[in-house]
Design a protein around this motif. Structure first.
Motif, short mmCIF file in Angstrom:
data_model
loop_
_atom_site.label_atom_id
_atom_site.label_comp_id
_atom_site.label_asym_id
_atom_site.label_seq_id
_atom_site.Cartn_x
_atom_site.Cartn_y
_atom_site.Cartn_z
N VAL B 218 0.99 -1.33 0.26
CA VAL B 218 0.23 0.01 -0.20
C VAL B 218 1.17 1.34 0.22
O VAL B 218 2.30 1.32 0.72
N THR B 219 0.32 2.46 -0.66
CA THR B 219 1.50 3.88 -0.78
C THR B 219 1.35 4.14 1.24
O THR B 219 0.30 3.73 1.88
N GLY B 220 2.23 5.25 1.27
CA GLY B 220 2.80 5.97 2.28
C GLY B 220 3.45 5.09 2.91
O GLY B 220 4.13 3.42 2.97
N ALA B 221 4.62 5.42 4.01
CA ALA B 221 5.27 5.65 4.21
C ALA B 221 5.66 4.62 5.90
O ALA B 221 6.28 3.82 6.05
N ASP B 222 4.22 4.27 5.76
CA ASP B 222 4.26 3.28 7.31
C ASP B 222 3.53 2.22 7.01
O ASP B 222 3.76 1.06 7.50
N GLN B 223 3.95 2.09 5.19
CA GLN B 223 3.21 0.61 4.80
C GLN B 223 4.20 -0.25 4.31
O GLN B 223 4.04 -0.80 3.01
N GLY B 224 5.75 0.17 4.41
CA GLY B 224 7.21 -0.05 3.73
C GLY B 224 7.09 -1.91 3.72
O GLY B 224 6.73 -2.75 4.90
N GLY B 304 -0.54 -5.60 -10.61
CA GLY B 304 -1.99 -5.60 -10.49
C GLY B 304 -2.00 -3.92 -9.35
O GLY B 304 -0.85 -3.84 -8.99
N GLN B 305 -3.67 -3.56 -9.47
CA GLN B 305 -3.14 -2.83 -8.28
C GLN B 305 -4.77 -2.72 -8.06
O GLN B 305 -5.30 -3.53 -8.07
N GLY B 306 -5.02 -1.76 -6.37
CA GLY B 306 -5.90 -1.99 -6.41
C GLY B 306 -6.51 -0.50 -4.92
O GLY B 306 -5.23 0.07 -5.01
N TYR B 307 -7.69 -0.08 -4.86
CA TYR B 307 -7.23 0.16 -3.67
C TYR B 307 -7.67 -0.47 -1.92
O TYR B 307 -8.21 -0.67 -1.68
N ALA B 308 -7.19 0.43 -1.40
CA ALA B 308 -7.00 0.38 0.45
C ALA B 308 -7.56 1.78 0.84
O ALA B 308 -7.54 2.88 1.26
N PRO B 309 -8.60 1.56 1.49
CA PRO B 309 -9.95 2.64 2.61
C PRO B 309 -8.66 2.78 3.76
O PRO B 309 -8.43 1.19 4.07
N GLU B 310 -8.92 3.71 4.60
CA GLU B 310 -8.82 3.74 5.14
C GLU B 310 -9.57 3.50 6.53
O GLU B 310 -10.88 4.56 6.70
N GLU B 446 -15.27 5.30 10.99
CA GLU B 446 -15.41 6.73 10.53
C GLU B 446 -14.28 5.90 9.05
O GLU B 446 -13.11 5.90 8.99
N PHE B 447 -14.50 6.68 7.64
CA PHE B 447 -14.51 5.82 6.28
C PHE B 447 -13.09 7.16 5.90
O PHE B 447 -14.12 8.16 5.90
N VAL B 448 -12.16 7.04 6.05
CA VAL B 448 -10.87 8.55 6.42
C VAL B 448 -10.35 8.81 5.14
O VAL B 448 -10.64 9.91 4.93
N GLY B 449 -9.72 7.96 4.82
CA GLY B 449 -10.24 8.10 3.15
C GLY B 449 -9.66 6.88 2.37
O GLY B 449 -9.62 5.37 2.82
N VAL B 450 -8.47 7.11 1.75
CA VAL B 450 -8.53 5.61 0.08
C VAL B 450 -6.96 6.14 0.00
O VAL B 450 -6.40 7.14 0.40
N ARG B 451 -6.23 5.05 -0.18
CA ARG B 451 -4.92 4.98 -0.38
C ARG B 451 -5.04 2.71 -1.38
O ARG B 451 -5.35 2.74 -1.89
N GLN B 452 -4.15 4.00 -2.57
CA GLN B 452 -3.88 2.79 -3.74
C GLN B 452 -2.74 1.84 -3.45
O GLN B 452 -2.03 1.86 -2.44
N PHE B 453 -2.90 0.47 -3.75
CA PHE B 453 -2.34 -0.69 -3.66
C PHE B 453 -1.69 -1.28 -4.62
O PHE B 453 -1.94 -0.62 -5.77
N ALA B 454 -0.37 -1.97 -4.85
CA ALA B 454 -0.07 -2.19 -5.48
C ALA B 454 0.28 -3.51 -5.43
O ALA B 454 0.57 -4.07 -4.46
N THR B 455 0.00 -4.91 -6.20
CA THR B 455 0.38 -6.42 -6.08
C THR B 455 1.57 -6.12 -6.67
O THR B 455 2.31 -6.06 -7.96
N LEU B 456 3.32 -6.45 -6.03
CA LEU B 456 4.08 -7.06 -6.31
C LEU B 456 4.59 -8.86 -6.71
O LEU B 456 4.10 -8.96 -5.78
N SER B 457 5.28 -8.80 -7.76
CA SER B 457 6.29 -9.83 -7.47
C SER B 457 7.42 -9.82 -7.93
O SER B 457 7.67 -8.86 -8.37
N ILE B 458 8.26 -10.60 -6.37
CA ILE B 458 9.71 -10.02 -6.72
C ILE B 458 9.81 -11.83 -7.23
O ILE B 458 10.15 -12.14 -6.03
#
Lengths: 318, 535
Positions: B218-224, B304-310, B446-458
């Motif tokens: 998921v995008t964001g510094a807290d999701q490394g 691939g990709q998708g959304y991650a609600p917060e 509370e539905f705070v926000g939405v972030r994007q996520f990416a599915t990765l193959s490593i």
């Protein structure tokens, strides 16, 4: 542009259809034709070919008839090829990309290659004209199936197809499949002609009376396959894996399309081995080539329609 | 039946050898295995054996499809599973076929390699006595030069045409020139088959020493994400790879851009990550679908990709927890399904004990563009009108049992036993971004926000490049072997009788050693060029 492409498609099929009827006419009215003799004897038109020639009940059949029918057929084949080319080019222009992004366009392009090979054969070896009935029949069937079953409106590519490997992988596979598909025509004709030469006189063998020499048909079969095989190897087993590695992370993943490409490759490899082995009869080898043709058809239609996999960009007319 | 002469062996003669029957069996089996007939049969078996892999779902391709198949065919699936129907390409019977095939190949290639090396080192043989018996023959070609000079000229012409040439002077004063060409056909043939073997070996090594894993980021510094076993969603190491062998790098998804056609068909994806390798400084790198991020010992592919609600849940004691929960897309418009689980909520601050009856779970769908007609299907993949439809559950989520469950759905078993109960009626709560609902027990979501996520193959595959080289060499060999023709030509140059040996006559013969319909034409043009004296 997209509509122009669709209209040209209709005319293409129509031109090939007329060519097919005229090739059939050549069979029926050719001076040495069995069907022609039978038809004039029994005063029955031999099915479709009675388009413009009333059967002469008495007197000798004019020698020019079959010949003329054949020439008209060749003219319509060339016309059909030009229209076919136009259909494909306008389709590509309408979509602003190479015209092989879905099953409809794939069949369009692969059959164009087949038609080009056939036109090339026709120009270099006019005496092989009798193959035309079968070549135009396969073109009409393929294009008809493409328009009826697999038609997809013009659209851009999904991101996964947006790669320069798209051009290498798909073009080489289209060209090689086109040649493999057209190669099945002399293969089938060789088997029939060979049966005729062995004295068989039942239905399919009787067609072969005026066909070129069995050896020539067999050599043509081999040359077409020997040309297409390395191209297919490059397209399916080198360019494909290279692209798959960049796109999906692995060069080979046993996706249904990959499985059937592997199967076709194995079967055609078996054909080339069988043909190079003196102890294997040429008829047996040619049957293997026809089996390869079946696996190619399976990959073209069956895999797109029945199985779900990573190559499902096909949009098979849903 | 052979006739055995009944006479005593002389003292010097070796005693008649009795062939060991076991040895004879082995030898005959080997001959059978390496025959072309067997090779053809094995090729066909391999083709047929590959078919089930396209009919049945394969574990190596898609595990979920296999699970679905098991659910749909509970009786049939375990039975065919025993025959490796879901692991066709790693099954013993598939391996048996290709190993036999490759053994047969080795048995065929080695003797041919030996023969070919021998052929490369032997000179073209002497001309046959009666050249008229050869498939191609020409006689009476006149040359205005003496026999010796003519032979040298013929040899030069042949050499210019890439023939291997041998000139021999005969005792009767005549000369012969032998030429042979087309060795590349067999060279190519052997190259192709050796390349095939190297590809098989390469695939094996790649399997042993490679590894691959998948990760939803998921995008964001807290999701490394850092490259260690526990941080993968699923991972598979080759038998020779240890967890400590994994290269050391960390990723953070800083940006993800997706663009779409007006029909909703995706046009482009573009992921930007901050990556640091071996503890080094972090650098920003971009990659996309067909252009993976290539690190030192791993490639990262965007699948691939998708959304991650917060979501922010505030419990009955006023304590809040925020979670970013990826919802998995179920259609092209990114209608996504997922679940948010809050096991550690409603902890009484006095006792500091968790009440298992008060864990919270929310299950439902996320629509990036909520429809106007009230259905639960997204109308467009972009975030034009994000809506969440959630059903709330309260009770024991069943997370503490230790059985790994899906993080995208609630434990059905817990719901069936009643340990986890639906609260708030049958209609799911509908939340737009920024909205908050108050549940029956007074807690809020509370539905705070939405972030994007990416599915990765490593992935890491050490032999990939070698395989490419093998495949290209194989293709070159294949083309050589299909286009080449081995053929021999001979020329006998005889001094013209009664002419004081100032002129000579050439007789020519040709033998195609492989099926070569064009040989007649080549032979004719060759003899014509000799006759005209032009090279």
């Amino acid at each position: 542009m997209a509509e122009l492409s669709n209209q040209l498609m209709a005319f293409t099929v129509f031109a090939y259809l007329i060519a097919m009827i005229c090739y059939a006419g050549e069979y029926a009215f050719g001076k040495r034709s069995v069907i022609g003799k039978a038809a004039s004897r029994q005063l029955v038109g031999a099915g479709a070919p009675v388009i413009k020639q009333p059967t002469a009940p008495d007197g000798p059949v004019k020698p020019g008839r079959g010949e003329w029918s054949g020439r008209i057929a060749v003219a319509f084949t060339l016309l059909g090829f030009v229209l076919h080319l136009g259909t494909t080019v306008t389709r590509g222009l309408a979509a602003e990309r190479m015209p092989w992004g879905n099953m409809y366009e794939y069949i369009l392009s692969a059959s164009l290659v087949g038609a080009a090979v056939w036109v090339g054969v026709l120009l270099r070896k006019p005496n092989l004209r009798h193959l035309g009935l079968f070549a135009s029949l396969s073109l009409v069937v393929l294009l008809g199936a493409a328009s009826l079953v697999a038609y997809t409106p013009v659209g851009p590519l999904v991101p996964a197809l947006n790669s320069y490997w798209f051009i290498f992988h798909v073009s080489t596979i289209i060209i090689s499949s086109g040649i493999f598909l057209i190669g099945a025509v002399p293969a089938a004709m060789f088997l029939i002609k060979n049966g005729y030469d062995e004295g068989k006189r039942s239905f399919p063998y009787t067609l072969a009376k005026r066909w070129p020499d069995a050896g020539a048909l067999e050599r043509l079969t081999f040359r077409l396959h020997a040309f297409a095989f390395p191209l297919f190897t490059f397209g399916a087993l080198i360019a494909g894996p290279l692209w798959a590695e960049a796109s999906w992370g692995r060069y080979w993943g046993w996706d249904p399309k990959e499985v059937w490409a592997f199967i076709s490759w194995i079967v055609y490899a078996a054909y080339l081995h069988a043909r190079a082995t003196p102890s294997v009869k040429r008829t047996v080898a040619t049957w293997i080539a026809l089996l390869g043709f079946v696996t190619m058809l399976m990959n073209l239609f069956g895999v797109n329609l029945f199985f779900e996999g990573l190559h499902s960009y096909a949009n098979a007319g849903d | 039946m052979t006739v055995v002469e009944d006479r005593p062996a002389t003292a010097d003669a070796p005693p008649p050898r009795r062939v060991n029957p076991l040895w004879a069996l082995l030898r005959n089996s080997w001959r059978q295995l390496t025959s072309m007939r067997t090779a053809l049969i094995l090729l066909f078996l391999l083709a047929v054996a590959a078919v089930p892999g396209s009919i049945f779902p394969q574990r190596s391709v898609n595990r979920e499809n296999v699970a679905e198949y098991f659910a749909a065919h509970p009786k049939l699936a375990p039975a065919i599973d025993r025959a490796f129907a879901f692991d066709v390409y790693s099954s013993p019977w598939f391996a048996a076929i290709y190993l036999l095939l490759f053994t047969s190949l080795i048995g065929c290639v080695l003797p041919r390699l030996r023969d070919h090396i021998r052929a490369l080192r032997t000179v073209p043989p002497e001309a046959p006595k009666r050249m008229g018996r050869l498939p191609q023959h020409a006689d009476g070609l006149e040359s205005a030069q003496p026999a010796g000079e003519t032979a040298v000229r013929v040899a030069a012409t042949l050499r210019r045409k890439w023939f291997r040439v041998r000139v021999r002077e005969q005792e009767d004063g005549s000369w012969t020139v032998s030429g042979e060409k087309g060795y590349l056909k067999e060279t190519g043939n052997l190259l192709f088959h050796v390349a095939l073997l190297s590809v098989l070996v390469g695939v094996g090594f790649g399997h042993w020493y490679g590894w691959h894993g998948n990760r939803l980021l998921v995008t964001g510094a807290d999701q490394g994400f850092c490259n260690s076993l526990t941080q993968f969603d699923d991972v598979s190491l080759g038998p020779q790879v240890d967890a400590s062998d994994l290269p050391n790098f960390c990723l953070k998804l800083t940006k993800f851009d997706a663009t779409y056609q007006s029909t909703g068909q995706p046009k482009s994806y573009d992921a930007t990550v901050a990556v640091s390798q071996n503890g080094g400084a972090s650098e920003s790198r971009s990659f996309t679908v067909n252009d993976p991020l290539r690190l030192d010992d791993a490639n990262i592919h965007l699948l691939g990709q998708g959304y991650a609600p917060e979501l922010k849940y505030t419990d009955r004691y006023g304590v809040s927890q925020t979670k970013v929960v990826p919802f998995l897309p179920v259609d092209g418009m990114l209608t996504s399904e997922g679940v948010a689980q809050f096991p550690d909520v409603n902890i009484d601050p006095k006792t500091n004990k968790r009440d298992d009856k008060l864990q919270m779970g929310f299950e439902g769908v996320f629509l990036p563009t909520g429809p106007t007609d009230g259905t639960a299907r997204s109308e467009f993949p972009e975030l034009n009108n994000p809506v969440l439809y959630l059903t709330a559950y309260q009770g024991d989520l069943g997370l503490d049992v230790g059985i790994p469950g899906s993080v995208y759905s609630l434990d059905r078993g817990q719901i069936d036993t009643g340990a986890l109960k639906k609260i708030g009626g049958d209609r799911p709560y509908a939340l737009k971004q920024g909205e908050k609902v108050t549940l029956e027990d007074g807690t809020t979501l509370e539905f705070v926000g939405v972030r994007q996520f990416a599915t990765l193959s490593i992935r890491y595959d050490p032999t990939q490049f070698m395989l490419l080289i093998g495949a290209v060499l194989g293709l070159i060999g294949l083309m050589l072997s299909l286009s080449g023709h081995r053929r021999r030509v001979w020329f006998r140059v005889v001094p013209t009788a009664g002419d004081d040996a100032r002129s000579s006559v050439i007789e020519a013969g040709g033998l195609p050693r492989t099926d070569y319909p064009g040989f007649g034409d080549e032979f004719t043009s060759l003899t014509r060029s000799l006759k005209e004296g032009t090279p």
